[in-house]
Scaffold this motif. Structure first.
Motif: not given
Ligand code: SF4
Length: 467
Positions: A45-48, A39, A42-43, A150
């Motif tokens: 990656r989403e935040a670049g 997870q 994933h976070m 994260r």
């Protein structure tokens, strides 16, 4: 001015004090595993964002990995999927992974110290509450949640409040048949499972100083079970000898320089603490839990306590524990029948733990009807134990000799209790449902006591089986 190890490491790793009063603390080492990292990746990656310090990040597979056969693909599709995710994430972010074919895989809190990644004077973060284990080497090690994993990926920092410091002094000599596990179970029983909330624990005193590094790891591992997020032992000659020549420890002249620095990080004589607790080592006996948290324990020769004698605040939880366990107050814990014996976990699956259990099992057999398994904490522990022939002692006694992983400590793989089974376990949590069956019952104790229970088919006093 005399400072504690907590003062020194905290100061050395403070980036700044935040408006909230928390400290932005640099994290020297980030350890990850397959369960709490997906997870967070994933976070990220989403935040670049990228992993800020991949060279300070190391991964292993432990929680969900099967321990009977580790051939890929695993028959458990969830375990296979989580492992594949971790492998992919580590490749993408350039993070070293101690995979199943590395010879270095194992429980995250076993491999960190044994590889020499865990060192005095550093800060460590890991998405697992038993990260306190690493404090045994004189580090400040924090169990963190997924969103903090994260944060550490992205910034190598944590926003965290500085805890108060309690020194727990255990002085004197432990009696034969009494182990580090009994010491920490006694500490938690006396101070309570919430007694350490808001504190870091510094373990000291002649009994702690006399302990091997593996015994100190057992003590620090369960700090969190007493409510303390951190626990540590000051670095000393035992620490330096343990780290020498470990693969990730400094080598040669760098090691000598590191030892000088490690020494300087220990608590200074005359430093003050928010609270000090004293324990007499000789008063400690082999301990067994009777309830549903690690503070609910008694000496093996003592009766199961009566909730009517508990402090007002504990009465309801004692009654709840007795009802769940189907145990009767006043009757001895010794003689309680068991169905399963488990030697494993990040608390007690190191070489010396297996040696102490094997010493009890040698030439003896597991009682009929008892399912017994031993799960080494890492591939390196398994290899060292096999080179001493310990696996043969376990097998001849009737134990299954498994591959490294968390296994029955939390029942996330196929190793689970069935129904109301009672398990004598060397792990660290006896919560309802912890070992994979919602109604299963866990009794925590030292590995030698698990071995004694496995032979007797019931809770027994290991002191009567030792030479
Ligand atoms: S052995 Fe148990 S306590 Fe330790 S990391 Fe694994 S699941 Fe957590």
């Amino acid at each position: 001015m005399a400072d504690t190890l907590l003062d020194k490491i905290w100061q050395a790793h403070t980036v700044r004090v935040l408006p909230s009063g928390q400290t932005q603390l640099f994290i020297g080492l980030h350890l990850i595993h397959e369960v709490t990292s997906p997870q967070a990746f994933h976070m990220l990656r989403e935040a670049g964002l990228k992993v800020r310090f991949p060279e300070r990040t190391f991964a292993t597979i432990d929680h969900i990995v099967p321990t009977a056969s580790q051939l890929r693909p695993f028959s458990d599709t969830l375990a296979e999927e989580m492992t594949a995710h971790l492998v992919r994430n580590c490749q993408e972010y350039d993070i070293p992974l101690f995979g199943l074919d590395s010879g270095r895989q194992g429980i995250v809190h076993v491999i960190g110290p044994e590889l020499g990644l865990t060192q005095p004077g550093i800060t460590i973060g890991c998405g697992d509450s038993h990260t306190s284990t690493h404090g045994a080497l004189g580090a400040l090690a924090f169990g963190i949640g997924t969103s903090q994993v994260r944060d550490v990926f992205a910034t190598q920092c944590l926003a965290i409040a500085r805890p108060k410091l309690r020194q727990i002094r255990v002085d004197g000599r432990l009696a034969g048949g009494v182990y580090a596990k009994d010491v920490i179970l006694t500490i938690i029983q006396r101070l309570g499972v919430k007694g350490g909330v808001g504190y870091a624990y510094e373990y000291a005193g002649s009994a702690v100083e006399a302990m091997s590094m593996e015994e100190r790891l057992t003590i620090c591992n369960m700090s969190i079970e007493g409510g303390a997020r951190l626990g540590y032992v000051n670095p000393d000659e035992t620490t330096f000898a343990y780290l020498k020549d470990r693969p990730f420890a400094p080598q040669g002249e760098t090691y000598d320089r590191a030892v000088r620095w490690w020494k300087s990080m220990a608590t200074d004589p005359g430093a003050s603490f928010d609270h000090v607790v004293h324990l007499d080592a000789l008063s400690i006996q082999p301990m067994v839990t009777w309830g549903i948290n690690p503070g609910q324990s008694v000496g093996v020769k003592d009766p199961i306590p009566d909730p009517r004698n508990a402090a007002e605040s504990d009465r309801a939880s004692w009654a709840e524990a007795l009802a769940f366990m189907s145990f009767e107050a006043g009757r001895p814990i010794i003689g309680t029948s068991i169905d399963v014996a488990f030697i494993g976990s990040c608390t007690n699956a190191r070489l010396s733990d297996l040696q102490s259990a094997a010493a009890v099992l040698q030439g003896r057999k597991v009682a009929k009807g008892v399912r017994a398994l031993v799960v080494p904490g890492s591939q390196a522990v398994a290899k060292a134990a096999e080179s001493e022939g310990l696996h043969e002692i376990f097998r001849e006694a009737g134990f299954e000799w498994r591959k490294a992983g968390c296994s029955l400590c939390l029942g996330m793989n196929e190793d689970k209790l069935q129904g109301r089974e009672i398990c004598a376990s060397s792990s660290n949590r006896n919560f309802k449902g912890r070992q994979g069956s919602p109604t299963g019952r866990t009794l925590l104790m030292s590995p030698a006591m698990v071995a004694a229970a496995a032979i007797a088919g019931e809770i027994a006093d290991v002191r009567e089986l030792l030479p």
